[in-house]
Design an enzyme around this catalytic site. Structure first.
Site, PDB file in Angstrom:
ATOM      1  N   ASN A 230      -4.236   4.963  -3.596  1.00 26.44           N
ATOM      2  CA  ASN A 230      -3.035   5.397  -2.875  1.00 26.44           C
ATOM      3  C   ASN A 230      -1.879   4.497  -3.321  1.00 26.44           C
ATOM      4  O   ASN A 230      -1.806   3.334  -2.906  1.00 26.44           O
ATOM      5  CB  ASN A 230      -3.274   5.285  -1.364  1.00 26.44           C
ATOM      6  CG  ASN A 230      -2.014   5.597  -0.563  1.00 26.44           C
ATOM      7  OD1 ASN A 230      -1.042   6.137  -1.105  1.00 26.44           O
ATOM      8  ND2 ASN A 230      -2.026   5.255   0.713  1.00 26.44           N
TER       9      ASN A 230
ATOM     10  N   LYS B  38       1.157   4.783  -2.492  1.00 32.54           N
ATOM     11  CA  LYS B  38       2.227   4.742  -1.483  1.00 32.54           C
ATOM     12  C   LYS B  38       3.591   5.019  -2.138  1.00 32.54           C
ATOM     13  O   LYS B  38       3.659   5.777  -3.090  1.00 32.54           O
ATOM     14  CB  LYS B  38       2.218   3.402  -0.745  1.00 32.54           C
ATOM     15  CG  LYS B  38       0.833   2.989  -0.267  1.00 32.54           C
ATOM     16  CD  LYS B  38       0.859   1.805   0.632  1.00 32.54           C
ATOM     17  CE  LYS B  38      -0.561   1.382   0.937  1.00 32.54           C
ATOM     18  NZ  LYS B  38      -0.756   0.931   2.275  1.00 32.54           N
TER      19      LYS B  38
ATOM     20  N   HIS C  25      -2.657   9.760   7.205  1.00 34.22           N
ATOM     21  CA  HIS C  25      -2.585   8.323   6.908  1.00 34.22           C
ATOM     22  C   HIS C  25      -1.827   7.624   8.038  1.00 34.22           C
ATOM     23  O   HIS C  25      -0.843   8.153   8.543  1.00 34.22           O
ATOM     24  CB  HIS C  25      -1.882   8.101   5.562  1.00 34.22           C
ATOM     25  CG  HIS C  25      -2.056   6.689   5.070  1.00 34.22           C
ATOM     26  ND1 HIS C  25      -1.333   5.653   5.575  1.00 34.22           N
ATOM     27  CD2 HIS C  25      -2.890   6.163   4.135  1.00 34.22           C
ATOM     28  CE1 HIS C  25      -1.715   4.524   4.976  1.00 34.22           C
ATOM     29  NE2 HIS C  25      -2.662   4.814   4.095  1.00 34.22           N
TER      30      HIS C  25
ATOM     31  N   GLU D 237       0.242   5.300   8.081  1.00 39.22           N
ATOM     32  CA  GLU D 237       1.674   5.053   7.837  1.00 39.22           C
ATOM     33  C   GLU D 237       2.499   6.317   8.108  1.00 39.22           C
ATOM     34  O   GLU D 237       3.692   6.232   8.388  1.00 39.22           O
ATOM     35  CB  GLU D 237       1.882   4.530   6.401  1.00 39.22           C
ATOM     36  CG  GLU D 237       1.428   3.080   6.284  1.00 39.22           C
ATOM     37  CD  GLU D 237       1.102   2.618   4.876  1.00 39.22           C
ATOM     38  OE1 GLU D 237       1.381   3.351   3.912  1.00 39.22           O
ATOM     39  OE2 GLU D 237       0.543   1.510   4.758  1.00 39.22           O
TER      40      GLU D 237
ATOM     41  N   GLU E 165      -9.942   4.181   8.103  1.00 38.41           N
ATOM     42  CA  GLU E 165      -8.998   3.119   7.785  1.00 38.41           C
ATOM     43  C   GLU E 165      -8.499   2.459   9.073  1.00 38.41           C
ATOM     44  O   GLU E 165      -7.539   2.953   9.688  1.00 38.41           O
ATOM     45  CB  GLU E 165      -7.795   3.690   7.033  1.00 38.41           C
ATOM     46  CG  GLU E 165      -8.135   4.326   5.711  1.00 38.41           C
ATOM     47  CD  GLU E 165      -6.954   4.245   4.751  1.00 38.41           C
ATOM     48  OE1 GLU E 165      -7.098   3.653   3.689  1.00 38.41           O
ATOM     49  OE2 GLU E 165      -5.876   4.765   5.087  1.00 38.41           O
TER      50      GLU E 165
ATOM     51  N   GLY F 194      -3.205  -3.278   4.436  1.00 36.62           N
ATOM     52  CA  GLY F 194      -2.179  -4.187   3.919  1.00 36.62           C
ATOM     53  C   GLY F 194      -2.193  -5.590   4.517  1.00 36.62           C
ATOM     54  O   GLY F 194      -1.264  -6.357   4.292  1.00 36.62           O
TER      55      GLY F 194
ATOM     56  N   SER G 165      -7.272  -2.901   2.745  1.00 40.13           N
ATOM     57  CA  SER G 165      -7.331  -4.196   2.060  1.00 40.13           C
ATOM     58  C   SER G 165      -8.524  -4.358   1.118  1.00 40.13           C
ATOM     59  O   SER G 165      -9.000  -5.469   0.906  1.00 40.13           O
ATOM     60  CB  SER G 165      -7.319  -5.344   3.070  1.00 40.13           C
ATOM     61  OG  SER G 165      -6.078  -5.376   3.740  1.00 40.13           O
TER      62      SER G 165
HETATM   63  C1  PEP Z   1      -4.008   2.573   2.232  1.00 41.37           C
HETATM   64  O1  PEP Z   1      -2.795   2.649   2.085  1.00 41.37           O
HETATM   65  O2  PEP Z   1      -4.662   3.589   2.482  1.00 41.37           O
HETATM   66  C2  PEP Z   1      -4.653   1.274   2.117  1.00 41.37           C
HETATM   67  C3  PEP Z   1      -5.930   1.201   2.341  1.00 41.37           C
HETATM   68  O3  PEP Z   1      -3.850   0.215   1.775  1.00 41.37           O
HETATM   69  P1  PEP Z   1      -4.316  -1.265   1.389  1.00 41.37           P
HETATM   70  O4  PEP Z   1      -5.498  -1.159   0.463  1.00 41.37           O
HETATM   71  O5  PEP Z   1      -3.133  -1.861   0.711  1.00 41.37           O
HETATM   72  O6  PEP Z   1      -4.687  -1.954   2.658  1.00 41.37           O
END
Ligand code: PEP
Length: 240
Positions: A6, A8, A95, A97, A164, A170, A201
C-alpha cells in the site's frame, strides 16, 4: 502468501523505476509460484504500473473506490469501472485511514458490493483502535465491521480480509504473537473460505516474528513497501 503493497499518498512517475528491482527479484525467486504480489499505488500510477507488470505475475490495485458502479457527477471520485479500465484487479476497501475521514460501515458495504459486481477483487480492512483494544472490545469491533461490511454480499470468494489494528499502522508496534494468533483464528472461524492477512508496521525485522503466526495468508505492507529492498527482504525472510 499475499504480499500487498500500500503506497498510500506517496509516489510519482519516477517511483516506478524502483520496481525494476522487484521484477528482477521475482524472476529469479524459486518460490515465486507460492506468492502473489499486489501493488496498490495512488490512482495516478495504476495504468503505468500495470503496463510495467505486463509480463510478470504482479497485480495492481487501488486504495479506494466510489460506491457507484456507473459514471456520474461526483467530482474528484473514481469508480471501479475506471479503476479496472486503468488496469486494476484489486481494490482496498475500509482502510482505517479512510474510515478516519468518515467512511461508515454502510458505505464500505456499498463499495464492496460495487467492487464485486464490477469484477474487482476486494482487500477488506478491519481493525480496532487502541481505545477499543484497551476496553477488550477487539472481537466485538471486528464482528461488527465484518457483519455490516459484508451484509448481503453473496459472493465472498473474491474478498481478502486484512486485519489491521489501527494502533499498529505506521507506529512500529505490532501485536504480541499469541494475541495475533488468537485474533486471526477468530477471523478464520468467522470467514472460513477467505484469506486473512495481517497489516500494521510489517518490516524486514519483525517479519521473523510475524511469520511464526502459522495461520496467516500474507501481509498488507504500507511504509516498508515503498522501498523495494525492504519489500524484497520481507518476502525473502518469510521463506527462510
Ligand atoms: C497500511 O497502510 O495498510 C499499513 C499497514 O501501513 P504500515 O505498514 O506503514 O503500518
Amino acid at each position: 502468501m499475499y504480499f500487498i503493497a500500500n503506497w498510500k499518498m506517496f509516489g510519482g512517475v519516477n517511483s516506478l523505476n524502483s520496481l525494476d528491482k522487484v521484477i528482477k527479484f521475482i524472476k529469479s525467486f524459486k518460490k515465486k509460484k507460492l506468492i502473489q504480489i499486489i501493488y496498490c499505488p495512488p490512482n495516478t500510477l495504476i495504468n503505468l504500473m500495470s503496463r510495467k507488470f505486463r509480463n510478470i505475475n504482479i497485480n495492481v490495485g487501488s486504495q479506494n473506490c466510489h460506491e457507484q458502479k456507473d459514471y456520474g457527477p461526483y467530482t474528484g471520485s473514481v469508480n471501479c469501472r475506471m479503476l479496472k479500465n486503468a488496469g486494476a484487479k484489486y481494490v482496498i476497501i475500509g482502510h482505517s485511514e479512510v474510515r478516519q475521514s468518515g467512511e461508515s460501515n454502510d458505505l464500505i458495504n456499498k463499495k464492496i458490493q460495487t467492487a464485486i459486481k464490477s469484477g474487482l477483487k476486494v482487500i477488506f480492512c478491519v481493525g480496532e483502535t487502541i481505545q477499543q483494544k484497551r476496553k477488550k472490545l477487539t472481537k466485538k469491533v471486528l464482528s461488527k465491521q465484518i457483519k455490516l461490511g459484508l451484509n448481503n454480499v453473496k459472493n465472498k470468494k473474491n474478498i481478502i480480509i486484512a486485519y489491521e489494528p489501527v494502533w499498529s499502522i505506521g507506529t512500529g508496534i505490532i501485536p504480541k504473537p499469541l494475541e495475533l494468533l488468537k485474533t486471526i483464528n477468530f477471523l478464520k472461524k468467522k470467514l472460513k473460505y477467505n484469506k486473512i492477512l495481517y497489516g500494521g508496521s510489517v518490516n524486514s525485522k519483525n517479519i521473523n516474528q510475524l511469520k511464526s503466526i502459522y495461520n496467516l495468508d500474507g501481509y498488507l505492507i504500507g511504509g516498508a513497501s515503498q522501498d523495494p529492498k525492504k519489500f524484497i527482504d520481507i518476502i525473502k525472510k518469510t521463506y527462510i
